[in-house]
Write a protein that holds these residues in place. Structure first.
Motif, short mmCIF file in Angstrom:
data_model
loop_
_atom_site.label_atom_id
_atom_site.label_comp_id
_atom_site.label_asym_id
_atom_site.label_seq_id
_atom_site.Cartn_x
_atom_site.Cartn_y
_atom_site.Cartn_z
N GLY A 169 0.81 -1.37 0.10
CA GLY A 169 -0.18 0.01 -0.01
C GLY A 169 0.95 1.27 0.02
N LYS A 170 0.07 2.26 -0.10
CA LYS A 170 0.90 3.54 -0.37
C LYS A 170 0.55 4.56 0.71
N GLY A 171 1.45 5.10 1.08
CA GLY A 171 1.10 6.27 2.55
C GLY A 171 1.33 7.43 2.05
N VAL B 67 7.86 -10.04 6.51
CA VAL B 67 7.77 -8.83 7.09
C VAL B 67 7.17 -7.78 6.25
N ALA B 68 6.61 -6.64 6.73
CA ALA B 68 6.19 -5.56 5.88
C ALA B 68 7.39 -4.56 6.07
N ILE B 69 7.93 -3.94 4.89
CA ILE B 69 8.83 -2.88 5.18
C ILE B 69 8.50 -1.61 4.52
N GLU C 271 6.01 -5.99 11.61
CA GLU C 271 5.42 -7.42 11.37
C GLU C 271 4.37 -7.44 10.34
N TYR C 272 4.20 -8.55 9.50
CA TYR C 272 3.46 -8.43 8.39
C TYR C 272 1.99 -8.71 8.92
N ALA C 273 1.10 -8.06 8.48
CA ALA C 273 -0.46 -8.53 8.89
C ALA C 273 -1.23 -9.09 7.66
N PRO C 274 -1.37 -10.26 7.74
CA PRO C 274 -1.83 -11.05 6.33
C PRO C 274 -3.34 -10.58 6.01
N GLY C 275 -3.99 -9.92 7.17
CA GLY C 275 -5.17 -9.56 6.76
C GLY C 275 -5.69 -8.29 6.16
N GLY C 276 -4.48 -7.67 5.90
CA GLY C 276 -4.75 -6.19 5.54
C GLY C 276 -5.33 -5.24 6.43
N GLU C 277 -5.69 -4.06 5.79
CA GLU C 277 -6.50 -3.08 6.61
C GLU C 277 -7.60 -3.27 6.96
N MET C 278 -8.10 -2.92 8.13
CA MET C 278 -9.50 -2.99 8.67
C MET C 278 -10.08 -1.97 7.98
N TYR C 279 -9.64 -1.01 7.39
CA TYR C 279 -10.21 0.12 6.66
C TYR C 279 -11.00 -0.67 5.39
N LYS C 280 -10.17 -1.44 4.53
CA LYS C 280 -10.62 -2.01 3.60
C LYS C 280 -11.70 -3.19 3.77
N GLN C 281 -11.42 -3.85 4.73
CA GLN C 281 -12.66 -4.84 5.26
C GLN C 281 -14.12 -4.17 5.58
N ILE D 173 -0.93 -5.28 18.92
CA ILE D 173 0.14 -3.97 18.24
C ILE D 173 1.14 -4.66 17.42
N LEU D 174 1.18 -4.11 16.21
CA LEU D 174 1.99 -4.53 15.34
C LEU D 174 3.24 -4.35 15.74
N ARG D 175 4.13 -5.33 15.48
CA ARG D 175 5.73 -5.12 15.91
C ARG D 175 6.39 -4.24 15.21
N LEU E 74 -5.23 0.56 11.57
CA LEU E 74 -5.78 -0.64 12.08
C LEU E 74 -5.41 -1.76 11.06
N LEU E 75 -4.81 -2.88 11.35
CA LEU E 75 -4.69 -4.01 10.42
C LEU E 75 -4.98 -5.23 11.27
N ILE E 76 -5.37 -6.37 10.07
CA ILE E 76 -5.97 -7.36 10.60
C ILE E 76 -4.86 -8.53 10.63
N SER F 10 5.74 4.15 0.95
CA SER F 10 5.01 2.66 0.52
C SER F 10 5.54 1.59 1.64
N VAL F 11 4.48 0.92 1.44
CA VAL F 11 4.86 -0.60 2.53
C VAL F 11 4.93 -1.51 1.46
N TYR F 12 6.11 -2.72 1.74
CA TYR F 12 6.19 -3.45 0.80
C TYR F 12 5.99 -4.65 1.57
C1 LIG Z 1 0.59 5.27 5.68
S1 LIG Z 1 0.86 3.47 5.13
O1 LIG Z 1 1.90 3.52 3.96
O2 LIG Z 1 1.66 2.65 6.35
N1 LIG Z 1 -0.51 2.73 4.89
C2 LIG Z 1 -0.59 2.33 3.66
C3 LIG Z 1 -1.00 0.95 3.59
C4 LIG Z 1 -2.15 0.75 2.59
C5 LIG Z 1 -2.56 -0.57 2.61
C6 LIG Z 1 -1.79 -1.54 3.07
C7 LIG Z 1 -1.09 -1.34 3.92
C8 LIG Z 1 -0.58 -2.72 4.67
C9 LIG Z 1 0.47 -2.30 5.53
N2 LIG Z 1 0.96 -3.50 6.41
C10 LIG Z 1 1.80 -3.57 7.32
CL1 LIG Z 1 2.59 -2.24 8.08
C11 LIG Z 1 1.85 -4.78 7.88
N3 LIG Z 1 1.02 -5.58 7.14
C12 LIG Z 1 0.54 -4.67 6.16
C13 LIG Z 1 -0.33 -4.93 5.14
N4 LIG Z 1 -0.84 -6.14 4.83
C14 LIG Z 1 -1.84 -6.58 3.87
C15 LIG Z 1 -1.98 -7.75 4.00
C16 LIG Z 1 -2.95 -8.17 2.77
C17 LIG Z 1 -3.54 -7.54 1.76
N5 LIG Z 1 -4.09 -8.11 0.96
C18 LIG Z 1 -5.05 -9.37 1.22
C19 LIG Z 1 -5.22 -9.78 -0.21
O3 LIG Z 1 -6.21 -9.07 -0.94
C20 LIG Z 1 -5.57 -7.57 -1.42
C21 LIG Z 1 -5.00 -6.94 0.16
C22 LIG Z 1 -3.06 -6.19 2.01
C23 LIG Z 1 -2.23 -5.52 2.85
N6 LIG Z 1 -0.98 -3.91 4.30
C24 LIG Z 1 -0.61 0.00 3.99
#
Ligand SMILES: CS(=O)(=O)NCc1cccc(-c2cn3c(Cl)cnc3c(Nc3ccc(N4CCOCC4)cc3)n2)c1
Length: 285
Positions: A20-22, A41-43, A93-103, A75-77, A144-146, A26-28
């Motif tokens: 995602g982009k902030g 991990v998420a970088i 820490e990588y959150a496999p569920g993504g953003e609560m916002y998207k959910q 709390i995300l490590r 918030l992430l999942i 960005s987060v990879y």
């Molecule tokens: C200001 S910012 O740059 O920090 N926020 C922008 C942004 C926007 C969107 C995501 C994420 C994001 C951040 N994550 C972190 Cl930190 C750890 N895991 C994830 C994390 N995990 C994640 C896990 C799964 C998915 N998928 C699941 C399958 O469907 C598509 C999305 C997306 C993100 N995502 C961040």
């Protein structure tokens, strides 16, 4: 975890797809190179130039200081960080569920049992923060992430401070979550997070925040008087909890313990437990 010790650099990781982009970078998705078990991990990559032009480098220092010392399942490590000439890298820490916002966008609004579970988890996480004199100050679905088991993870401490604080910060995000004392610029304490989880609870159940108005001045006015309405489908129990958090006087808001022990939260957690038990019995058949 293989992230023991210090002085990591980009070469220790294989960078994957952008998550995602902030605002500041960005987060990879990434994984450690060392060892056979790939540790995901998420970088978060931040550009020094943008941090400086945004005047937020001190905020990043605080975010790193605070989040690297908090260890809690909700709390995300922040494992470590490093930098090169142009960028700063946060290894999170990588959150496999993504953003609560998207959910929430996808589901429109959450069922009461799901909302109550998230309220319990975020209250538990904030108890951990407040015990260490850390106020988050920016609780909202976007931060918030999942986790892998659907658990809530507070993912961004960019606005957190050590309590009490009267730091005036230029708000660049939504102000829907601001409590009256911050709208009026008064000094604020950890109870700002209680107001914010009241707003969060409403938004999870209704799909939009309680004080949302077209004009910012109307939002301010509604916040200052804690003026909001419930759609008919919101249960009595949920209304009771929200009405005890969206209280103008910070000293009169429900405590975090009060949230975790609230009858509606407890009854909904029982519903979750029973559903899980039935599901595992079905699987066992
Ligand atoms: C200001 S910012 O740059 O920090 N926020 C922008 C942004 C926007 C969107 C995501 C994420 C994001 C951040 N994550 C972190 Cl930190 C750890 N895991 C994830 C994390 N995990 C994640 C896990 C799964 C998915 N998928 C699941 C399958 O469907 C598509 C999305 C997306 C993100 N995502 C961040």
């Amino acid at each position: 975890s293989p992230l023991r010790g210090g002085n990591f650099s980009l070469k220790d990781f294989e960078i994957g797809r952008p998550l995602g982009k902030g605002k500041f970078g960005s987060v990879y998705l990434a994984r450690t190179r060392k060892g056979e078990s790939h540790f995901f991990v998420a970088i978060k990559v931040l550009f020094k130039s943008q941090l400086i032009s945004g005047g937020v480098e001190h905020q990043l220092e605080r975010e790193i200081e605070i989040q690297s010392h908090l260890q809690h399942p909700n709390i995300l490590r922040l494992f470590t960080y490093f930098w090169d000439e142009k960028k700063i890298y946060l290894v999170l820490e990588y959150a496999p569920g993504g953003e609560m916002y998207k959910q929430l966008t996808t589901m429109k609004r959450f069922p009461e049992a799901m909302t109550a579970k998230y309220m319990y988890e975020i209250s538990d996480a904030l108890t951990h923060c407040h015990m260490r004199n850390v106020i988050h100050r920016d609780i909202k679905p976007e931060n918030l992430l999942i986790g892998v088991n659907g658990e809530l993870k507070i993912g961004d401490f960019g606005w957190s401070v050590h309590a009490p604080s009267n730091k005036r910060q230029t708000m660049c995000g939504t102000m829907d979550y601001l409590p009256p004392e911050m709208v009026c610029g008064d000094s604020h304490t950890a109870s700002v997070d209680l107001w914010a989880i009241g707003v969060l609870c409403y938004e999870m159940l209704v799909g939009k925040p309680p004080f949302e108005h077209d004009k910012q001045s109307e939002t301010y006015a509604a916040i200052k008087e804690a003026k909001y309405r419930f759609p008919d489908y919101v249960s009595k129990g949920a209304r009771d909890l929200i009405s005890k958090l969206l209280v103008v006087d910070p000293s009169k808001r429900l405590t975090l313990t009060g949230v975790m022990r609230h009858p509606w939260v407890e009854s909904m957690l029982e519903v979750n437990r029973r559903a899980k038990k039935e599901e595992s019995e079905r699987r066992a058949e």
